[in-house]
Design an enzyme around this catalytic site. Structure first.
Site, PDB file in Angstrom:
ATOM      1  CE1 TYR A  41      -0.821   0.107   7.677  1.00 41.77           C
ATOM      2  CE2 TYR A  41       0.662   1.979   7.447  1.00 41.77           C
ATOM      3  CZ  TYR A  41       0.422   0.628   7.339  1.00 41.77           C
ATOM      4  OH  TYR A  41       1.414  -0.210   6.888  1.00 41.77           O
ATOM      5  CE  LYS A  99       1.283   1.123   4.076  1.00 47.58           C
ATOM      6  NZ  LYS A  99       2.104   2.323   4.140  1.00 47.58           N
TER       7      LYS A  99
END
Length: 384
Positions: free
Chosen positions: A237, A141
């Site tokens: 996140y 990511k």
């Protein structure tokens, strides 16, 4: 002190976790160790790591102790790294590639999956090349820099009948599965407000030595390579946590860039950023990410109580509490667990769960791009 590594900060920040905590039940997909369990002896998923930076080393260590994976190959642009990893992990020459000859992996039946752990701007290229070579793919990511890149990656994998996952390690972490359950099952009633932040102090604000943002070792400061600053690297996140606690997609965002303390270092990317997300249920999330200060926290308040974690989004161990008392789960090897859970699905020729696929990564990039637009314009940006 010129530079403080994220990993050293995490180790210090996670130290001193108290022993007086509640051990709750593991999520259904994770089970407690069974001393009588017969070791798995079936086919393993042969993995090649593409990009051999710091995080690749963590993934490799996770694979080494995994039950369903083998580190079978590597891809690197640095010959010295190839030599080092070959010796350390006993990788045969035929499974070692560089960025130029990578496409030859199509002929290698000993590689089942490529895990792309490269600078963000390189994700799309190597995911597409892996897919065309007939290999399943995991990409770190953020999935890519733009929506168009994400869509191209998804199409390439679909067209070549391979599966694409994004390295969302926390989707397999029991503490995070619990806060997801607490929010989505409304254990404390409807969640009204979330705060989630992740930041590391990655440089010395006093020294302020000139930095060459074209140095590959600091690629996160180069917008062409990174796509942005801490929002891309850390803020994702916070976006993820807010989304899976609520089980909803944001419908609008506002955002503000933080103070720039080192204009040389942060000439292209932000040092800090704050943003707010509105959700269909009326819930709000207030988030922050930074590479100029330490913070690692999730707090959610609902109609009948609240729950929180701190540390929360780093590598753990995690510590939290709810309105009913302390919250603590057994610590796991996050990389091992992620790799084993993905491998089990692929080895059984089943479809990966939607929460870790390219479609999930695409959702995050849409939110990230909206946040940057909101910060740049000072206006609310709709995601409807």
């Amino acid at each position: 002190m010129e530079k403080i590594s994220r990993r050293s900060f995490v180790n210090k920040f996670g130290a001193g976790v108290g022993a007086s905590v509640i051990i709750t039940t593991l999520p259904s997909f994770l089970t407690a160790p069974d001393p009588d369990k017969i070791p798995y002896t079936g086919k393993k998923l042969n993995v090649a790591l593409c990009g051999l930076g710091v995080y690749a080393d963590l993934v490799a260590k996770g694979i080494q102790v995994s039950e369903y994976c083998t580190l079978a190959g590597i891809v690197t642009g640095t010959p010295a790294k190839a030599t080092k990893w070959k010796a350390k992990y006993n990788i045969p020459d035929k499974n070692i590639y560089n960025y130029q000859n990578f496409d030859e992996i199509v002929n290698n039946k000993d590689i089942d999956l490529v895990y792309v752990i490269l600078p963000n701007s390189m994700h799309k290229d190597f995911v597409v090349r892996s897919a065309k070579a007939g290999k399943h793919v995991i990409t770190e990511k953020p999935m890519a820099i733009t929506v168009a890149e994400c869509e191209e990656m998804i199409k390439a994998c679909n067209d070549n009948k391979v599966q694409l996952a994004v390295g969302y390690r926390l989707h397999y972490e029991p503490t995070h599965m619990e806060i997801k359950r607490l929010g989505q099952e409304k254990v404390f009633g409807k969640v009204r407000y979330i705060e989630t932040s992740l930041g590391y102090k990655t440089y010395d604000t006093i020294a302020k030595k000139p930095v060459d943002i074209n140095d590959p070792s600091v690629w996160r400061l180069n917008k062409k390579l990174s796509g942005g600053g801490p929002l891309m690297d850390l803020g994702i996140y916070c976006i993820q946590a807010s989304r899976y606690i609520l089980g909803e997609e944001p419908i609008a965002v506002t955002a503000q860039f933080g103070t720039v303390n080192d204009k040389n270092r942060f000439s292209e990317t932000e040092e800090s950023i704050s943003w707010q997300m509105e959700f269909p249920s009326g819930a709000m999330a207030n988030c922050n990410s930074s590479v100029g200060y330490y913070i690692d926290r999730i707090y959610a308040t609902a109609d009948e109580g609240n729950f929180q974690l701190s540390p929360s989004l780093s590598y753990g161990p995690y510590e939290g509490k709810t309105s009913k008392g302390p919250l603590k789960f057994p610590e796991i090897n996050q990389q091992q667990t992620q790799m084993d859970e993905i491998a089990k699905v692929l080895l059984e020729n089943k479809k990966l769960p939607s929460h870790i696929t390219g479609e999930e990564g695409l959702k995050d990039i849409k939110v990230i791009n909206a946040i940057y637009k909101a910060a740049e314009t000072g206006k609310k940006v709709s995601l409807k």
